[in-house]
Scaffold this active site. Structure first.
Site, short mmCIF file in Angstrom:
data_model
loop_
_atom_site.label_atom_id
_atom_site.label_comp_id
_atom_site.label_asym_id
_atom_site.label_seq_id
_atom_site.Cartn_x
_atom_site.Cartn_y
_atom_site.Cartn_z
N ASP A 97 0.83 -1.22 0.00
CA ASP A 97 0.00 0.00 0.00
C ASP A 97 0.86 1.27 0.00
O ASP A 97 0.39 2.34 -0.34
CB ASP A 97 -0.92 -0.01 1.23
CG ASP A 97 -0.17 -0.18 2.54
OD1 ASP A 97 0.89 -0.85 2.54
OD2 ASP A 97 -0.62 0.34 3.58
N TYR A 120 11.09 2.99 0.88
CA TYR A 120 10.55 1.63 0.77
C TYR A 120 9.46 1.58 -0.32
O TYR A 120 9.49 0.71 -1.19
CB TYR A 120 9.97 1.22 2.13
CG TYR A 120 9.16 -0.05 2.13
CD1 TYR A 120 9.78 -1.30 2.04
CD2 TYR A 120 7.77 -0.02 2.24
CE1 TYR A 120 9.03 -2.47 2.04
CE2 TYR A 120 7.02 -1.18 2.26
CZ TYR A 120 7.65 -2.40 2.17
OH TYR A 120 6.91 -3.57 2.17
N1 LIG Z 1 4.82 -6.74 6.72
C1 LIG Z 1 3.95 -5.86 6.20
O1 LIG Z 1 3.23 -5.16 6.93
C2 LIG Z 1 3.81 -5.73 4.71
C3 LIG Z 1 2.89 -4.81 4.18
C4 LIG Z 1 2.77 -4.69 2.80
C5 LIG Z 1 3.53 -5.49 1.96
N2 LIG Z 1 4.41 -6.38 2.50
C6 LIG Z 1 5.21 -7.21 1.58
O2 LIG Z 1 4.92 -8.56 1.87
C7 LIG Z 1 6.06 -9.38 1.55
C8 LIG Z 1 6.39 -10.29 2.72
O3 LIG Z 1 6.73 -9.50 3.84
P1 LIG Z 1 6.90 -10.12 5.30
O4 LIG Z 1 6.03 -9.35 6.20
O5 LIG Z 1 6.77 -11.61 5.26
O6 LIG Z 1 8.41 -9.70 5.59
P2 LIG Z 1 9.58 -10.44 6.42
O7 LIG Z 1 9.01 -11.23 7.53
O8 LIG Z 1 10.57 -9.37 6.69
O9 LIG Z 1 10.16 -11.46 5.36
C9 LIG Z 1 10.98 -11.07 4.29
C10 LIG Z 1 11.99 -12.17 4.06
O10 LIG Z 1 12.77 -11.84 2.91
C11 LIG Z 1 14.10 -12.24 3.17
N3 LIG Z 1 15.05 -11.55 2.29
C12 LIG Z 1 15.51 -10.29 2.37
N4 LIG Z 1 16.36 -10.04 1.37
C13 LIG Z 1 16.44 -11.18 0.65
C14 LIG Z 1 17.16 -11.55 -0.51
N5 LIG Z 1 18.00 -10.72 -1.13
N6 LIG Z 1 17.01 -12.81 -1.00
C15 LIG Z 1 16.18 -13.69 -0.38
N7 LIG Z 1 15.49 -13.39 0.73
C16 LIG Z 1 15.61 -12.14 1.23
C17 LIG Z 1 14.30 -11.91 4.63
O11 LIG Z 1 15.40 -12.62 5.12
P3 LIG Z 1 16.31 -11.98 6.30
O12 LIG Z 1 15.46 -12.05 7.53
O13 LIG Z 1 17.50 -12.86 6.31
O14 LIG Z 1 16.59 -10.55 5.89
C18 LIG Z 1 12.97 -12.37 5.23
O15 LIG Z 1 13.01 -13.74 5.57
C19 LIG Z 1 7.18 -8.38 1.17
O16 LIG Z 1 7.21 -8.26 -0.23
C20 LIG Z 1 6.71 -7.06 1.77
O17 LIG Z 1 7.24 -5.96 1.07
C21 LIG Z 1 4.57 -6.53 3.85
#
Ligand SMILES: NC(=O)c1ccc[n+]([C@@H]2O[C@H](COP(=O)([O-])OP(=O)(O)OC[C@H]3O[C@@H](n4cnc5c(N)ncnc54)[C@H](OP(=O)(O)O)[C@@H]3O)[C@@H](O)[C@H]2O)c1
Length: 279
Positions: A97, A120
């Site tokens: 968003d 971001y």
């Molecule tokens: N969380 C929210 O509120 C939110 C809201 C809107 C959209 N999103 C989107 O939803 C998706 C999932 O987010 P999430 O909440 O599950 O985030 P998360 O818990 O931070 O998970 C992201 C994962 O990506 C890994 N990562 C980072 N850089 C990487 C790379 N170069 N190669 C492979 N893995 C990598 C991280 O590993 P490390 O821990 O080792 O860094 C982590 O395990 C993302 O695209 C995010 O932008 C999230």
């Protein structure tokens, strides 16, 4: 499945396996999103019909000071990967968003003009066009919370557990989204062959303060939550004031309404074994 150790990645892996799909759950060590050649080769070796990308640089404030990493991981790598995947295998990619500036007053539709106000948001927006041009699907979502991650719910529950006071912003409005519901939505959208950009979040819209009150209530507690303004809590990245996504396109593609986040909240605490008043 990329980003398999993240809060959404774990849920997508579980959801797909529940559906009988064979999943290669790759965390960052197994598949680095920025290593396009190796990651695409892994998809070829596995014979993948789709790659779910849940990997991202998700530290919103960190992106402000490390725009280069944000652009590489969030902005450039997903499009490169989408284009490198073999025929018959497409990228299911998750966006945010935060691609909107938050100045709106009614839910944002997919085709509305984007104007990210944070590094971001700019980095995430950077990937969207390239992913869809390569035939991938982009699903924008918001305020994700899941039992396997660090998120707003775990932060509030943690503060409650430590008896710390709660001061939460009441002038930012959006839609919390339960990670297991989002995982189901991603699998459903892939199953119906959805393409382009689709918005998915849970309902109804609330403020962070409203969400915090619901968390306190779900735990059967009586703690006070003091409402504060965004200006009272300066952070490097200025969060959008209004980031409600219109989910009409999702609802017509999936032929169902989006779930309510309140039921996700109950499931969250059930899964963590934290029933009412057990924080
Ligand atoms: N969380 C929210 O509120 C939110 C809201 C809107 C959209 N999103 C989107 O939803 C998706 C999932 O987010 P999430 O909440 O599950 O985030 P998360 O818990 O931070 O998970 C992201 C994962 O990506 C890994 N990562 C980072 N850089 C990487 C790379 N170069 N190669 C492979 N893995 C990598 C991280 O590993 P490390 O821990 O080792 O860094 C982590 O395990 C993302 O695209 C995010 O932008 C999230």
């Amino acid at each position: 499945m990329l980003g398999a150790a993240g809060q959404l990645g774990r849920e997508v892996t579980d959801e797909l396996r529940r559906r009988g799909t064979e999943v290669l759950a790759a965390d960052r060590r197994r598949a680095d999103l920025t290593d396009t050649g190796a990651t695409a080769a892994l998809a070829v070796r596995f014979g993948a019909a789709a790659v779910y990308n849940c990997a991202a640089y998700t530290d919103v404030d960190g992106c402000e000071s490390d725009m280069q990493q944000a652009m590489e991981v969030n902005g450039k790598a997903p499009g490169r990967l989408a284009a490198a995947l073999p025929a018959g295998c497409r990228l299911i990619h998750v966006s945010t968003d935060y691609v909107f500036d938050g100045g709106g007053r009614r839910p944002y539709r997919e085709e509305e003009a984007t104007a990210p106000a944070t590094a971001y948001g700019r980095s995430k927006l950077g990937a969207e066009q390239a992913v869809t041009d390569a035939g991938g699907l982009v699903v924008r979502t918001s305020w994700v919370f899941g039992p396997e991650g660090r998120n707003f719910v775990s932060a509030i529950a943690g503060r409650l557990g430590r008896g710390e006071p709660l001061r939460v912003v009441s002038d930012q409005v959006g839609c919390p989204t339960y990670a297991p519901y989002l995982a189901r939505a991603l699998a459903d959208l892939h199953a119906v062959g959805a393409a382009g950009i689709v918005h998915y979040c849970n309902s109804p819209a609330t403020s962070w303060h409203g969400f915090a009150l619901a968390i306190v209530a779900a735990l059967g507690l009586n703690a006070e939550v003091e409402p504060i303004a965004t200006a009272d809590l300066p952070r490097p990245a200025v969060r959008p004031a209004f980031s409600v996504l219109d989910t009409g396109r999702f609802e017509s593609l999936a032929n169902r309404r989006v779930e309510e986040w309140a039921s996700g909240l109950d499931d969250y605490f059930e899964r963590l074994g934290q029933g009412k008043a057990e924080v």
